[in-house]
Write a protein that holds these residues in place. Structure first.
Motif, PDB file in Angstrom:
ATOM      1  N   LEU A 121     -51.712  28.644   0.167  1.00  0.00           N
ATOM      2  CA  LEU A 121     -51.482  28.173   1.352  1.00  0.00           C
ATOM      3  C   LEU A 121     -50.295  28.651   2.242  1.00  0.00           C
ATOM      4  N   SER A 122     -49.421  29.300   1.539  1.00  0.00           N
ATOM      5  CA  SER A 122     -48.140  29.867   2.261  1.00  0.00           C
ATOM      6  C   SER A 122     -48.382  30.663   3.463  1.00  0.00           C
ATOM      7  N   ILE A 123     -49.412  31.142   3.582  1.00  0.00           N
ATOM      8  CA  ILE A 123     -49.806  31.762   4.787  1.00  0.00           C
ATOM      9  C   ILE A 123     -49.952  31.143   6.202  1.00  0.00           C
ATOM     10  N   PHE A 124     -49.987  29.633   5.992  1.00  0.00           N
ATOM     11  CA  PHE A 124     -49.948  29.118   7.054  1.00  0.00           C
ATOM     12  C   PHE A 124     -48.593  28.502   7.766  1.00  0.00           C
ATOM     13  N   PHE A 125     -47.424  28.577   6.407  1.00  0.00           N
ATOM     14  CA  PHE A 125     -46.198  28.457   6.880  1.00  0.00           C
ATOM     15  C   PHE A 125     -45.322  29.463   6.925  1.00  0.00           C
ATOM     16  N   SER A 126     -44.253  29.508   7.880  1.00  0.00           N
ATOM     17  CA  SER A 126     -43.367  30.724   7.737  1.00  0.00           C
ATOM     18  C   SER A 126     -42.129  30.554   6.916  1.00  0.00           C
TER      19      SER A 126
END
Length: 94
Positions: free
Chosen positions: A89-94
């Motif tokens: 899910l870290s692809i949605f957060f920078s």
């Protein structure tokens, strides 16, 4: 050898306890009490028409709480599925 006559069956004038006095409908028909309100109940149809009837029934439903409940359940199931397959899910957060 003589033939033996079998007795005739007795006939009774039976009416069910909760039979409509007006004589409308079949008293022995088993029918669910919500069938007249459902659009998905009826003769068996093919898969596409059953799916379209279910979608139309869902769209015409006036109960917003049930619609929200279904959306919450679907969201939770998708998140659990993504967690099981190890989606990052870290692809949605920078």
């Amino acid at each position: 050898m003589a033939r033996i006559k079998l007795p005739k069956n007795k006939k009774y004038s039976y009416t069910p306890r909760y039979y409509n006095d007006k004589g409308e409908g079949n008293p022995f028909e088993i029918k669910h009490k919500f069938d007249e309100f459902r659009s998905t109940v009826g003769a068996p149809k093919d898969l596409k028409s059953r799916f379209n009837a279910a979608i139309n029934d869902y769209k015409n439903n006036q109960d917003d709480a049930a619609n929200k409940r279904v959306l919450i359940i679907i969201t939770v199931l998708v998140i659990v599925f993504l967690f099981i397959i190890g989606f990052d899910l870290s692809i949605f957060f920078s």
